[in-house]
Enzyme design. Structure first.
Site, PDB file in Angstrom:
ATOM      1  N   HIS A 144      85.435  84.175  15.589  1.00 40.24           N
ATOM      2  CA  HIS A 144      86.255  83.211  14.834  1.00 40.24           C
ATOM      3  C   HIS A 144      85.682  82.980  13.446  1.00 40.24           C
ATOM      4  CE1 HIS A 144      88.149  82.032  18.704  1.00 40.24           C
ATOM      5  NE2 HIS A 144      89.149  81.634  17.924  1.00 40.24           N
ATOM      6  N   LYS A 148      84.920  77.130  12.254  1.00 42.23           N
ATOM      7  CA  LYS A 148      85.266  76.655  13.603  1.00 42.23           C
ATOM      8  C   LYS A 148      84.148  75.779  14.157  1.00 42.23           C
ATOM      9  CE  LYS A 148      87.111  78.027  18.060  1.00 42.23           C
ATOM     10  NZ  LYS A 148      88.154  76.998  18.064  1.00 42.23           N
TER      11      LYS A 148
HETATM   12  P1  NAD Z   1      90.996  71.084  10.817  1.00 44.29           P
HETATM   13  O1  NAD Z   1      89.619  70.520  10.764  1.00 44.29           O
HETATM   14  O2  NAD Z   1      91.464  71.980   9.700  1.00 44.29           O
HETATM   15  O3  NAD Z   1      92.069  69.894  10.932  1.00 44.29           O
HETATM   16  C1  NAD Z   1      91.883  68.766  11.761  1.00 44.29           C
HETATM   17  C2  NAD Z   1      92.908  67.702  11.402  1.00 44.29           C
HETATM   18  O4  NAD Z   1      92.807  66.637  12.344  1.00 44.29           O
HETATM   19  C3  NAD Z   1      92.753  67.050  10.031  1.00 44.29           C
HETATM   20  O5  NAD Z   1      94.056  66.770   9.552  1.00 44.29           O
HETATM   21  C4  NAD Z   1      92.040  65.711  10.337  1.00 44.29           C
HETATM   22  O6  NAD Z   1      92.352  64.708   9.373  1.00 44.29           O
HETATM   23  C5  NAD Z   1      92.682  65.383  11.679  1.00 44.29           C
HETATM   24  N1  NAD Z   1      91.866  64.518  12.549  1.00 44.29           N
HETATM   25  C6  NAD Z   1      90.732  64.859  13.217  1.00 44.29           C
HETATM   26  N2  NAD Z   1      90.295  63.798  13.949  1.00 44.29           N
HETATM   27  C7  NAD Z   1      91.167  62.785  13.738  1.00 44.29           C
HETATM   28  C8  NAD Z   1      91.258  61.444  14.204  1.00 44.29           C
HETATM   29  N3  NAD Z   1      90.340  60.928  15.033  1.00 44.29           N
HETATM   30  N4  NAD Z   1      92.289  60.672  13.769  1.00 44.29           N
HETATM   31  C9  NAD Z   1      93.226  61.181  12.930  1.00 44.29           C
HETATM   32  N5  NAD Z   1      93.202  62.458  12.464  1.00 44.29           N
HETATM   33  C10 NAD Z   1      92.181  63.240  12.854  1.00 44.29           C
HETATM   34  O7  NAD Z   1      91.085  71.858  12.211  1.00 44.29           O
HETATM   35  P2  NAD Z   1      92.095  73.029  12.674  1.00 44.29           P
HETATM   36  O8  NAD Z   1      91.509  74.369  12.380  1.00 44.29           O
HETATM   37  O9  NAD Z   1      93.477  72.721  12.205  1.00 44.29           O
HETATM   38  O10 NAD Z   1      91.985  72.887  14.270  1.00 44.29           O
HETATM   39  C11 NAD Z   1      92.297  71.678  14.927  1.00 44.29           C
HETATM   40  C12 NAD Z   1      92.030  71.835  16.429  1.00 44.29           C
HETATM   41  O11 NAD Z   1      92.919  72.826  16.963  1.00 44.29           O
HETATM   42  C13 NAD Z   1      90.618  72.339  16.769  1.00 44.29           C
HETATM   43  O12 NAD Z   1      90.216  71.722  17.972  1.00 44.29           O
HETATM   44  C14 NAD Z   1      90.814  73.840  16.973  1.00 44.29           C
HETATM   45  O13 NAD Z   1      89.833  74.437  17.779  1.00 44.29           O
HETATM   46  C15 NAD Z   1      92.169  73.835  17.629  1.00 44.29           C
HETATM   47  N6  NAD Z   1      92.933  75.084  17.564  1.00 44.29           N
HETATM   48  C16 NAD Z   1      93.647  75.393  18.665  1.00 44.29           C
HETATM   49  C17 NAD Z   1      94.460  76.510  18.660  1.00 44.29           C
HETATM   50  C18 NAD Z   1      95.314  76.776  19.876  1.00 44.29           C
HETATM   51  O14 NAD Z   1      96.073  77.769  19.888  1.00 44.29           O
HETATM   52  N7  NAD Z   1      95.244  75.961  20.915  1.00 44.29           N
HETATM   53  C19 NAD Z   1      94.516  77.335  17.539  1.00 44.29           C
HETATM   54  C20 NAD Z   1      93.764  76.998  16.427  1.00 44.29           C
HETATM   55  C21 NAD Z   1      92.983  75.847  16.438  1.00 44.29           C
END
Ligand code: NAD
Length: 238
Positions: A144, A148
Site C-alpha cells: 500500500h 496508510k
Molecule cells: P484519510 O486520512 O485521507 O481521510 C480520513 C477522513 O476521515 C478525513 O476526512 C478526516 O477528517 C475524517 N475523520 C477521521 N476521524 C474522524 C472523526 N473522529 N470525526 C470526523 N471525521 C473524522 O483516509 P482514507 O485514505 O480516505 O481512508 C479512510 C479509511 O478507509 C481508512 O481506515 C482506510 O484504511 C479505509 N479504506 C478502506 C477501503 C475499503 O475498500 N474498505 C479502501 C480504502 C481505504
C-alpha cells in the site's frame, strides 16, 4: 420523480471521501447531503459538520463512512438512534470496534468490508479451492501507499481469517510493504516443493473502492437490520 437518497458521508475530506463525493455527483438517485469530517467547511455539500451528532443527521437516508475507528464509533451511535443504514469501509478496527459494529447491526442494517471492490470479494470466495491442498505453505502479502495508517491492511486480515478457516490452522502473519502511491495489492501464495500458486488482486485506482461503497449503499437501503458484507452484495441480488 423518484425521491433521491440523502447520503451522509463521514470522512468527506479524505482520500476515499473525495472519491465517493465525485461518484455520487454522477448518480441521479443519490444526493450528497451531509459531510462529516474534521475540516470546517466543504462547499459542495448542503451541510458540513465535524461530528455526525448534528440536527441534519436525522435527514440522512444512508451513511457511507471512510474515516477512522473513532469516527465510525460516533457514527454508529447516531445511526442507531435515527435507524439509518451504515456502509463502512474504515479499517484498523479493534475487537471492541468490531463488537460495536455487530451490536449496531442488531438494530440497523450495517455493511462493513475491509475492501469494497467486487474483485476482492471474488478472491475471498476463490480461497475455498485451497481446502484441497491444505498441506501447502501459505503466505499473504500486501502493498500500500506510504500514507496508510494500519498494518497489515484490513483486506489482508480478512483474507488471512478466511484462509485459516479453509486450511484449518494458523498461518504466518501477512507481510506488509509500504511505499509510493500504491492503491492496494494483495497476494496469496500457496507453495509446495514443486509448485507455487499466486492469487493476486491489484486495485488500479481508488475509485474501485468508492464505486463498490456506493453500490453497497444502494443495496443496503432496502435491507432489514443485520450485518452484511460485499459477498452479500455480490450473491444476493434482491
Ligand atoms: P484519510 O486520512 O485521507 O481521510 C480520513 C477522513 O476521515 C478525513 O476526512 C478526516 O477528517 C475524517 N475523520 C477521521 N476521524 C474522524 C472523526 N473522529 N470525526 C470526523 N471525521 C473524522 O483516509 P482514507 O485514505 O480516505 O481512508 C479512510 C479509511 O478507509 C481508512 O481506515 C482506510 O484504511 C479505509 N479504506 C478502506 C477501503 C475499503 O475498500 N474498505 C479502501 C480504502 C481505504
Amino acid at each position: 420523480m423518484k425521491k433521491k437518497l440523502k447520503v451522509g458521508l463521514v470522512g468527506a475530506s479524505g482520500r476515499m471521501g473525495q472519491e465517493i463525493a465525485e461518484i455520487l455527483k454522477t448518480k441521479n438517485n443519490f444526493e450528497l447531503h451531509l459531510a462529516v469530517c474534521r475540516q470546517a467547511s466543504l462547499a459542495e455539500f448542503a451541510y458540513t459538520r465535524q461530528t455526525p451528532s448534528c440536527p441534519e443527521a436525522k435527514e440522512v437516508d444512508v451513511w457511507i463512512d471512510f474515516s477512522s475507528p473513532e469516527g465510525l464509533g460516533k457514527l454508529l451511535s447516531v445511526a442507531t438512534k435515527n435507524q439509518t443504514p451504515v456502509v463502512s469501509g474504515t479499517t484498523g478496527l479493534s475487537s471492541a470496534d468490531q463488537a460495536a459494529l455487530k451490536k449496531a447491526s442488531a438494530k440497523i442494517p450495517v455493511l462493513w468490508a475491509s475492501n469494497m471492490s467486487l474483485g476482492v470479494a471474488v478472491v475471498m470466495e476463490a480461497l475455498e479451492v485451497f481446502s484441497r491442498i491444505r498441506q501447502f505453505d501459505f503466505q499473504i502479502e500486501e502493498f500500500h501507499h506510504n500514507r496508510k495508517k494500519d498494518k497489515p491492511s484490513g483486506t489482508a486480515k480478512s483474507l488471512q481469517e478466511k484462509l485459516e478457516k479453509v486450511v484449518g490452522r494458523e498461518l504466518p502473519e501477512p507481510l506488509s510493504i509500504r511505499g509510493g502511491g500504491i492503491f492496494g495489492v494483495h497476494k496469496v501464495h500457496a507453495m509446495a516443493e514443486e509448485e507455487h500458486i499466486v492469487f493476486e488482486h491489484m486495485a488500479l485506482n481508488r475509485a474501485v473502492f468508492a464505486r463498490g461503497a456506493v453500490e453497497a449503499a444502494q443495496w443496503l437501503c432496502s435491507k432489514k437490520k443485520g450485518f452484511y458484507s460485499m459477498r452479500d452484495v455480490l450473491y444476493n441480488e434482491g
